[in-house]
Design a protein around this motif. Structure first.
Motif: not given
Length: 605
Positions: A534, A539, A542-543, A571, A574-575, A579
């Motif tokens: 996580t 990150p 996702l990038k 996670a 929200t993340e 995406v």
């Protein structure tokens, strides 16, 4: 009988109103006849495979009186149909009424045991051996033993070869008179005019010897063994060697030298390489059977000769037994025998002209280090290991690497690293990608043998370099390798050592290397656990959803689907969800497809 049943059933079904009142118990028989007579082999085969169902429908009495006679009369078919039939009948005991009626299965199996195709005969013999155990001693003499005699005296060699496999199963449970007859039949088959029959007898000689009384082993079996081991056909002689192991275990030590060893010595020097190969292949078993004294006096020189044999196949078989042979030597003279007699031969084999010989030796030679100890290993064996690690044949090099733990235990990691590791590193960078691939597969094993500190110092860089190899198979294997290393060394090691380097590749200008980052994350997420996945990996994934290359973007969707179960629900919502929704509207069809699939699988809709 069956024809009448089939016609009767069809007639009943064709009569007005006959369909409801007709004898439906005849239906399975009618179907069986139709399918067994069908031109399509597959239909006939399917019918045979359904025999147990048909037998259940008929009941035990009709199975005995109708089904089995029908099968016995129609054994003229394709080999695969007969093979299925022979197998089915071995499981038919309860379907004919239990052990009391098991002799009803003998006629069809006897017919099958005489057919021309070997696999059918072998399966019939296997089924006969199986059902012989279900005969009572009385039934064995009344029904089974006469069958064995008929086969043993059959006109065709096929029946006589089948008989050889049945003597040992009935001999222990019959009267002494019948035993004498069985022994006589076996003797006759051992000197049969047909080589195939003598071969069958030789292959069952050891098995038959095990059920005989010791006196008969000495009086009957030894003379048969000697005759078969001198047969004009090498295919018979090599099977006699196989029987030698069983015979030697049955005899008292004092009888071995006079009764067995002359024949064994002769076999070890046989003019046919196939016979010598069999001796080499069975050497460890022979060694255990004859004991330490005979081993020292007779088997050591014989083993030396086999290691120096003119035929590569024989040398390879003997080389494969080097470790086992040395382990089984008497302790008080083990080291002296190895150093004086075996090691000089081994040194020659290291540079043998045949790669199969070198490969066979490489798979066992490391085991000698535990037998000879540290000093002998460093002085005598290490140079041989190094020579094999530099061998032109990849299989030789890999066999050495896969057994490094034996040497590590004896001489320690420092000595090992100074001597062998440079050669391993050289292999890891080999120009042939298949060699690099094989080294990767052994890396987790090496890591476990070398320990985490040593691995980080010497081999970690290699493992990371493989991730950007120009061959996809190497990159894929390197990814799996990382996962196994994390499982071995733990999540904390991964967090400090592996993960930062993997994530750094996300910015590589080569899109293939950026995709490797995603593949590594897929592989590592479960082993590393929720927190590392996580906080550190997610990150980066996702990038990468904004990558210019569509292949990278759809692999982001696949990665999010893969690591989703490891992440917490917060996670995910929200993340990950935003995406994936964005990717689901991508201009590339593949990106849209994999994003929608990920949303569906992770239940984010």
């Amino acid at each position: 009988m069956f024809e009448r049943c089939s016609k009767s059933w069809r007639a009943q079904r064709s009569e007005p109103g006959g369909g409801a009142d007709g004898d439906d118990s005849l239906y399975p028989i009618a179907v069986l006849i139709d399918e067994l007579r069908n031109e399509d082999v597959q239909l006939r085969l399917n019918s045979i495979k359904k025999l147990s169902t048909i037998a259940l429908a008929l009941g035990v009495e009709r199975t005995r009186t109708e089904l089995l006679p029908f099968l016995t009369d129609t054994i003229y078919d394709e080999d695969e149909v007969l093979l299925a039939l022979a197998e089915q009948l071995g499981n038919f005991t309860m379907l004919v009424g239990g052990p009391e009626y098991v002799h009803c299965l003998l006629p069809p199996l006897e017919s099958l045991a005489t057919v021309e195709e070997t696999v059918v005969r072998d399966k019939a013999v296997e089924s006969l051996r199986k059902i012989s155990q279900e005969h009572s001693p009385v039934d064995l003499e009344v029904h089974f033993e006469p069958l064995v005699k008929r086969l043993a005296s059959g006109d065709w060699f096929t029946s006589r070869t089948s008989a050889c496999g049945l003597f040992s199963v009935c001999y222990p449970r019959v009267s002494s008179t019948v035993k004498a007859e069985i022994r006589q039949h076996f003797r006759t088959l051992c000197s049969d005019d047909t080589p195939m029959v003598r071969r069958a007898a030789a292959s069952k000689l050891g098995e038959f010897a095990k059920v005989l009384e010791l006196d008969y082993v000495k009086s009957d079996i030894i003379s048969l063994f000697t005759a078969l081991a001198s047969d004009e056909q090498d295919s018979v002689r090599l099977l006699a060697v196989e029987a030698c192991v069983s015979i030697a275990t049955l005899l008292p030590q004092e009888d071995l030298e006079t009764l067995v060893m002359p024949t064994l010595r002769q076999a070890a020097e046989d003019k046919s390489w196939r016979v010598r190969y069999m001796v080499a292949d069975k050497f460890s078993e022979l060694q255990k059977a004859v004991g330490p004294e005979i081993t020292k006096n007779d088997l050591v020189p014989a083993f030396q000769n086999l290691l120096k044999d003119c035929e590569a196949e024989v040398r390879a078989a003997a080389a494969n037994k080097v470790k086992e042979f040395c382990e089984n030597l008497p302790e008080d003279s083990r080291e002296q025998i190895i150093m004086t007699h075996i090691l000089p031969c081994v040194k020659e084999l290291v540079s043998d002209t045949n790669q199969h010989v070198k490969s066979a030796l490489a798979s066992v030679i490391m085991g000698l280090s535990t037998i000879l100890g540290k000093d002998n290993t460093v002085e005598h064996l290490l140079p041989l290991f190094l020579a094999q690690l530099k061998d032109e044949c990849p299989e030789v090099r890999l066999n050495i690497i896969s057994n490094l733990d034996c040497v590590n235990e004896v001489i320690g990691i420092r000595q090992l690293s100074q001597s062998l590791l440079p050669a391993i590193v050289e292999l890891a960078e080999d120009a042939k990608w298949r060699v690099r691939l094989a080294i990767i597969e052994y890396m987790p094993l090496l890591a476990g043998q070398l320990g985490v500190e040593f691995f980080d110092e010497k081999l970690n860089t290699l493992c990371m370099a493989w991730l950007i190899d120009h061959v996809y198979a190497i990159r894929e294997a390197a990814t799996c390798n990382l996962m196994k290393l994390v499982e071995k060394f733990g999540a904390e090691w991964a967090q400090n050592t592996i993960v930062p380097k993997v994530l750094g590749m996300a910015n590589d200008p080569n899109y293939l290397h950026r995709m490797t980052t995603l593949f590594c994350i897929n592989a590592l997420s479960e082993a590393c656990g929720q927190e590392i996945t996580t906080k550190q990996m997610l990150p980066v994934v996702l990038k990468m959803s904004n990558d210019q290359v569509a292949n990278v973007r759809f692999n982001v969707a696949k990665s999010l689907q893969k690591i989703g179960p490891v992440l917490d629900s917060n996670a995910l919502q929200t993340e990950v969800k935003p995406v994936l929704e964005k990717l689901a509207t991508d201009t590339d069809m593949d990106v849209k497809y994999f994003a929608q699939e990920a949303i569906s699988v992770l239940a984010l809709a």
